[in-house]
Motif scaffolding. Structure first.
Motif, short mmCIF file in Angstrom:
data_model
loop_
_atom_site.label_atom_id
_atom_site.label_comp_id
_atom_site.label_asym_id
_atom_site.label_seq_id
_atom_site.Cartn_x
_atom_site.Cartn_y
_atom_site.Cartn_z
N ASP A 39 0.86 -1.18 0.00
CA ASP A 39 0.00 0.00 0.00
C ASP A 39 0.89 1.24 0.00
OD1 ASP A 39 -2.64 -1.18 0.18
OD2 ASP A 39 -2.13 -1.73 2.25
N ARG A 40 0.46 2.27 -0.71
CA ARG A 40 1.19 3.54 -0.70
C ARG A 40 0.49 4.47 0.28
NH1 ARG A 40 1.07 8.46 -3.74
NH2 ARG A 40 3.16 9.28 -4.21
N ASP A 41 1.22 4.92 1.31
CA ASP A 41 0.60 5.75 2.33
C ASP A 41 0.53 7.21 1.90
OD1 ASP A 41 3.12 6.84 2.75
OD2 ASP A 41 3.48 5.75 4.62
N PRO A 58 -9.67 -1.36 -1.10
CA PRO A 58 -9.13 -0.01 -1.21
C PRO A 58 -10.23 1.03 -1.42
CG PRO A 58 -8.79 -1.23 -3.24
CD PRO A 58 -9.31 -2.20 -2.25
N SER A 59 -9.91 2.26 -1.09
CA SER A 59 -10.83 3.38 -1.28
C SER A 59 -10.49 4.12 -2.57
CB SER A 59 -10.74 4.34 -0.09
OG SER A 59 -11.05 3.68 1.11
N ASP A 62 -6.79 5.41 -3.76
CA ASP A 62 -5.69 4.62 -3.20
C ASP A 62 -4.73 4.16 -4.30
OD1 ASP A 62 -6.59 4.93 -0.67
OD2 ASP A 62 -7.33 2.87 -0.42
N GLN A 64 -1.96 1.03 -4.87
CA GLN A 64 -1.45 -0.25 -4.37
C GLN A 64 -0.45 -0.82 -5.37
OE1 GLN A 64 -5.34 -2.24 -3.65
NE2 GLN A 64 -4.87 -2.01 -1.47
N VAL A 102 -8.81 2.89 -8.39
CA VAL A 102 -7.65 2.41 -7.65
C VAL A 102 -6.47 2.35 -8.61
CG1 VAL A 102 -6.66 0.52 -6.31
CG2 VAL A 102 -9.09 1.06 -6.09
N THR A 138 -8.97 -5.59 -3.87
CA THR A 138 -7.78 -5.44 -4.70
C THR A 138 -7.69 -6.56 -5.73
OG1 THR A 138 -6.64 -4.42 -2.83
CG2 THR A 138 -5.27 -5.23 -4.62
#
Length: 237
Positions: A39-41, A58-59, A62, A64, A102, A138
């Motif tokens: 995940d990329r924060d 995921p939202s 987001d 990924q 996403v 995902t």
């Protein structure tokens, strides 16, 4: 000098046994060839995913990533490479009411990580923007933009976009070089590839330390050495 020979012999034996146990531990060290999930924060840093692809939801907005590599555990796993901003990846995919977008980064790794006789289909990572239902996972995003996918019977993600053609999370001996699978069974510990439906414990998976067998072996050798020294002192007394 003669009276100290038993103690010296005991110390020599102890040192040799410790060296043998340490060598055995190194010989058994392995990595695993698999697709890791990230995940990329908010700060733009890749963080090892805490869920498998089929349970992660995921939202909208987001990012990924997936990276194919040989790694020992999540602490040492290679992260996806290249830029990974949502705005750039999804620039050509407009938002739609009732749907989410996403961004995915698919890094096929390097030639060193490829199975024997194979090569990464792309030298640099691919990016894709998946537009999905709001409750999609995902795994749904991957299916939308990166087929064919391949899973094993335990729901471990084996291949993305058909790569690799064979194999799934196999053990690779560290001293065998790229493309050479080890003979050990795939363990069930957190250091192994994440199953599609398996929750994880995040970046703390796997401590990277010596194996339980190695520690137990050293402890046993230490006990034997202590016993030998005690016997030597008893004889001198």
């Amino acid at each position: 000098m003669t009276r100290h020979r038993p103690a010296l012999r005991a110390l020599l034996v102890l040192g040799l046994l410790l060296a043998v146990v340490g060598t055995a531990g190194q010989a058994q060290a392995v990595g695993y060839r698999y697709w890791s999930f990230w995940d990329r924060d908010a700060a733009g840093t890749w963080v090892y995913a805490t869920q498998g692809p089929s349970t992660a939801r995921p939202s909208d907005g987001d990012v990924q990533g997936f990276r194919f590599s040989v790694s020992e555990d999540s602490k040492h796993s290679a992260k996806p490479r290249g830029p990974s901003g949502f705005a750039a990846i999804c620039a050509k995919t407009p938002a739609r009411e009732g749907a989410k977008r996403v961004a995915l980064v698919l890094d096929f790794g390097t030639a060193d990580d490829a199975p024997a006789g194979s090569a990464p289909p792309d030298p640099s990572p691919r990016t894709a923007c998946a537009r999905l239902d709001e409750d999609a996972t995902t795994a749904d995003a991957l299916a939308a933009v990166a087929e064919p996918l391949r899973y094993d019977t335990n729901a471990l993600l084996c291949a993305i976009a058909g790569y690799p053609r064979t194999g799934c999370g196999e053990a690779v001996s560290e001293d065998a070089g790229s493309g050479d699978a080890g003979s050990g069974d795939r363990p069930e510990a957190s250091a192994t590839p994440r199953r599609a439906s398996e929750p994880g414990s995040g970046d703390g998976d796997g401590d990277g330390g010596p194996s339980v067998g190695l520690v137990a072996g050293i402890a046993a050798v230490a006990v034997l050495g202590a016993g030998a020294l005690w016997q030597a002192r008893r004889r001198r007394g």
